[in-house]
Design an enzyme around this catalytic site. Structure first.
Site, mmCIF file in Angstrom:
data_model
loop_
_atom_site.group_PDB
_atom_site.id
_atom_site.type_symbol
_atom_site.label_atom_id
_atom_site.label_comp_id
_atom_site.label_asym_id
_atom_site.label_seq_id
_atom_site.Cartn_x
_atom_site.Cartn_y
_atom_site.Cartn_z
ATOM 1 C CG ASP A 162 8.594 8.745 -5.256
ATOM 2 O OD1 ASP A 162 8.281 8.019 -4.299
ATOM 3 O OD2 ASP A 162 9.082 8.308 -6.329
ATOM 4 C CE LYS A 175 11.394 6.006 -5.757
ATOM 5 N NZ LYS A 175 10.974 6.230 -7.143
ATOM 6 C CB VAL A 226 15.502 3.007 -3.900
ATOM 7 C CG1 VAL A 226 16.337 3.838 -4.875
ATOM 8 C CG2 VAL A 226 15.358 3.740 -2.572
ATOM 9 N N GLY A 245 0.453 3.296 -14.873
ATOM 10 C CA GLY A 245 0.794 2.748 -13.558
ATOM 11 C C GLY A 245 2.175 3.133 -13.052
ATOM 12 C CB ALA A 296 10.753 -0.991 -9.424
ATOM 13 N N GLY A 330 6.744 0.689 -12.355
ATOM 14 C CA GLY A 330 5.822 -0.225 -13.025
ATOM 15 C C GLY A 330 5.406 -1.316 -12.063
ATOM 16 C CD GLU A 377 16.862 -3.624 -3.663
ATOM 17 O OE1 GLU A 377 16.876 -2.395 -3.872
ATOM 18 O OE2 GLU A 377 17.879 -4.272 -3.355
ATOM 19 C CD GLU A 395 4.363 6.781 -4.757
ATOM 20 O OE1 GLU A 395 3.574 6.565 -3.831
ATOM 21 O OE2 GLU A 395 5.330 6.036 -5.024
ATOM 22 C CB THR A 454 -0.859 0.064 1.274
ATOM 23 O OG1 THR A 454 -0.013 0.441 2.377
ATOM 24 C CG2 THR A 454 -1.506 -1.274 1.594
#
Ligand code: ADP
Ligand code: ASP
Ligand code: MG
Length: 821
Positions: free
Chosen positions: A680, A684, A611, A666, A613, A803, A608, A669, A557
């Protein structure tokens, strides 16, 4: 001669009694057989309840009698042909009349003695054995019913009487050597016996096994068969451990230890008489007679299993006698044990610390109150002079035992046992190991028993695979993909990594499915739409109460309330895997606390995907640090969204439309301003800086944003409207870069200043064609680590950084990492 005992479940239904008849028929063909039977399943409990209800003056006892009567009349009517029913039906009625008469007395007197309980409870075995005897007769098998009370003689310790072995053996032998008794089959009620005065006594709950063993020993039977509802003694209680396995062969000693420590399949005193006579015991399944079952005999098989089984006794309490006045003075333990013995309190486990400052014993929960009174009275003088403390009673604890004769020749068993318990956050209250090294026992909280037995079983018996139990929070883009990937990959992972992934919880913000057996993933969406309502608090409470081994909470979430739950979960040894960045970018103190909780409770805290994906960015950074490197500078393009947007935007289509496309695909955020406003990326770079060992907060990061102030007002839709209005602003930014042949990239930077302080900065930059960042397409991320080992040419990680699919795969990889710890 052989003795066969059938337990309550074997004489519970028409079908099971049918099986009993064919098993016994086959046995009688071979040799004289003695059949010992228990009361029908549940009847002993019903009779005890009956006595109690009547003695409380509660008329409800009449309904209980009616139920007992009905159950037995019903079974007689299905088992016996109509013309042969009458004698047995009137036997049942007569027993019920006697029961009624006894209960009326209890109802008037309102006093229930142990002696009266035995008088009432014995009818369970009398009824079942007489019904079974009549069934054999009806099938043409001649038999003799024998009243065990006339042969088994005991003291007058009602409910749990001690057998006078010599007398009992003589009685049994005499009975069977009389020529008048030359039947092929004898049917005997288990559990019941009598004292010197002829009062009915009983041998303790589960005592029919013992009755059978006494007959087998007295008559030097070739074999004792215990027929029950499982195919033998198992490596653990099958009601607790799904993967429990049958034990083909076990020694008397091991069987005795396992049953002493709670393996209910055989009543503990049963082994001793047959062991003395070296009579093999077979545990067999009435419902699966062809299964070889378990053979209990002298020798333990010489195989690789140093551990034969795991068992537990729940509802124990731990009594500790402590005090400096005990040190070096003999007699304290003797007095403690005598005080308990006088009250007939059975001691299950003893430990004494070598400082002799405390002795600790485990006894049954129901003895706790009496034990406290007895021991405090015994040590009254020492308590008054403060040489010892009043007895400490700890409730809701259980005993866990690992049993195996061969463990004495194998070091490391206890190390493994306690290592496994520790890694699963199970606190051990006391430890005991018999000097014969046939068992290691530990006392733990009762609420941890199921989990403990399962993890130990997994560690000692299931070389095949380890189960990991997942609770998923969030089923949006990433959550949905994750479930898809798990469903597709589960069997491959089970095969190659020997990990069985069990999804036990799926929750969105409104509803939650919980299924400890594992949720069927084919229709989880439908299940969730009909699942009970619940919020994050109810979810966390369920996770903690379920207390499953190898539990992993997966946060997919972007909610703060969910991130706020991590501490509670980690503190219960539940691992946390998160793509939600809120926890790691919360105040430094909280981030640190979560990391230390994970360490303290042996749980994993993995993020993990916070940052880049699924790119191995945090993992790479951790590996550098762990191997002794030190990070001096990080330069990175960390927003797949911003990259995507600035790679596409060239002024021909409005900036707002490009952002909308990114959201539709997608990459953003839920609120795209998190990405476009730079928050964001700030999060990171802060997480990377923290993972590199720097104490840094969001307020320490400089953000050279490019969104006009007006864009931050209102809803997401208002934001799109405002962006359209601001199109000239975005076009100007684009043209300024394009005119210099530069691309726009939102770059994050971290480095140490001259004083060694970490400085972080994010902002839109003009990137020239010779820069590492220039050739960065689509939603790719790029991170450059400059470290002591990579001083000039950085370590580079590059690839798709946003993604749902790649993020889900990164979360999946973290789950596997957490599970394999
Ligand atoms: P019966 O009525 O036949 O005497 P019990 O209920 O007394 O049967 O004992 C059989 C039960 O013991 C099994 O159904 C099982 O649930 C339980 N049990 C506990 N531990 C073990 C174990 N280690 N192996 C097999 N069964 C066990
Ligand atoms: N019927 C008794 C009990 O339930 C004895 C037995 O089943 O072995 O405890
Ligand atoms: Mg039993």
């Amino acid at each position: 001669m052989q003795v066969l005992k059938f337990g309550g479940s074997s004489v519970g239904t028409e079908q099971s009694i049918g099986n009993v008849v064919s098993i016994v028929t086959a046995s009688v063909k071979k040799q004289t057989s003695i059949v010992v039977v228990s009361a029908m399943r549940g009847v002993t409990d019903q009779l005890l309840m009956l006595a109690q209800t009547a003695a409380q003056g509660n008329e409800a006892y009449k309904t209980i009698i009616e139920n007992i009567e009905q159950k037995h009349l019903d079974i007689v009517r299905v088992l016996l042909p109509i013309q042969q029913q009458s004698a047995t039906l009137s036997m049942v009625k007569q027993v019920i009349n006697e029961l009624e008469a006894n209960c009326e007395g209890l109802f008037m007197l309102k006093e229930l003695t142990p002696r009266m309980k035995d008088k009432i409870v014995c009818y369970g075995e009398i009824l079942s054995s007489k019904i079974i005897a009549a069934t054999f007769e009806s099938k043409g098998i001649k038999q003799q019913w024998v009243d065990a009370r006339e042969l088994i003689k005991t003291d007058s310790n009602f409910l749990n009487a001690s057998v006078e072995k010599e007398r009992t053996y003589t009685n049994i032998k005499n009975y069977f050597t009389t020529s008048a008794h030359s039947f092929d089959l004898y049917v005997i009620p288990g559990f019941i016996s009598s004292d010197k005065e002829g009062n009915t006594t009983t041998l303790g709950r589960g005592g029919s096994d013992y009755t059978a063993a006494l007959f087998a020993a007295a008559l030097d039977a070739a074999q004792l068969e215990i027929w029950t509802d499982v195919s033998g003694m198992m490596t653990a209680d099958p009601r607790i451990v799904q993967n429990a396995k049958e034990i083909p062969q076990i020694s008397y000693q091991e069987a005795m230890e396992l049953s002493h420590f709670g393996a209910k399949v055989i009543y503990p005193p049963t082994i001793q008489p047959v062991m003395q006579k070296n009579i093999p015991v077979l545990i067999k399944n009435t419902f699966e007679p062809e299964h070889p079952g378990t053979i209990i005999q002298n020798e333990s098989p010489k195989d690789d299993n140093f551990i034969r089984g795991i068992s537990s006794i729940q509802d124990i309490c731990l009594l500790s006698l402590e005090g400096s006045g005990m040190i070096g003075i003999p007699g304290f333990s003797k007095r403690l044990f005598e005080a308990l013995a006088k009250k007939q309190i059975n001691i299950i486990l003893i430990t004494q610390s070598s400082s002799e400052h405390s002795i600790c014993v485990g006894v049954n929960m129901q003895d706790a109150h009496q034990a406290k009174i007895a021991v405090d009275a015994e040590f009254e003088k020492e308590i008054n002079t403060q040489k010892v403390e009043p007895l400490i009673v700890e409730k809701e604890v259980s005993i866990l035992a690992l049993v195996g004769e061969q463990m004495k020749s194998h070091p490391g068993v206890s190390g493994k046992m306690f290592g496994v318990l520790g890694r699963n956050g199970i606190n051990v209250r006391a430890i005991a190991q018999g000097s014969s090294e046939k068992n290691i026992t530990a006392v733990i909280a009762t609420q941890d028993v199921r989990k403990a037995i399962n993890v130990l079983h997994e560690a000692f018996f299931e070389t095949s695979y380890k189960q990991v139990n997942l609770y998923i929070a969030g089923v949006g883009n990433v959550g949905g993909k994750l479930l898809e990937q798990i469903k597709k990959q589960a069997s491959y992972i089970q095969e190659t990594l020997r990990l069985q992934i069990n999804i036990v919880g799926i929750a969105n913000s409104k509803r939650q499915i919980i299924n400890q057996e594992g949720i069927n993933l084919t229709n989880w969406r439908e299940q969730l739409s009909e699942a009970p309502l619940g919020d994050i608090n109810t979810y966390v409470t369920t996770i903690i109460n379920n207390n499953l081994r190898n539990s992993v909470f997966v946060d997919v979430t972007a909610h703060e309330q969910v991130a706020n739950a991590y501490a509670q979960l980690l503190g219960k040894a539940v691992s946390v895997v998160a793509c939600n960045k809120i926890a790691c970018s919360s105040p430094y103190e909280n981030y640190l606390k979560l990391k230390s909780l994970a360490r303290e409770y042996n749980a994993s805290f993995l993020f993990e995907t916070n940052v880049g994906a699924s790119l191995p960015i945090i993992g790479t950074l951790n590996n550098l640090i762990l191997s002794g490197d030190s990070i001096n500078k990080i330069q990175a393009v960390l927003s797949g969204t911003l990259n995507f947007v600035f790679n596409i935007y060239d002024g021909t289509v409005s900036f707002a439309k490009v952002v909308r496309q990114a959201q539709a695909e997608g990459y953003t955020e839920p609120d795209p301003r998190m990405d476009l406003g730079g928050t964001d990326v700030m999060r990171k770079i802060m997480i990377l800086a923290r993972e590199a060992g720097n104490q840094i907060e969001m307020t320490d990061i400089e953000n050279e944003g490019f969104l006009p102030e007006s864009c931050f007002k209102g809803s997401v839709e208002d934001f799109y409207v405002e962006m359209e209005k601001q199109e000239p602003h975005f076009k100007k930014i684009y043209e300024a870069a394009a005119s210099k042949n530069c691309k726009l990239k939102f770059v994050a930077n971290f480095q140490h200043d001259a004083n060694g302080k970490g400085i972080a900065k994010v902002g839109l930059q003009h990137i020239e064609p010779n820069s590492d960042f220039y050739h960065l397409y689509g939603k790719d991320n790029l991170v450059l680590f400059y470290s002591n080992r990579y001083p000039e040419l950085p370590l580079v990680v590059k690839g798709a950084g946003a993604g749902a699919d790649v993020t889900a795969s990164g979360v999946f990889a973290d789950i596997i990492r957490a599970a394999r710890v």
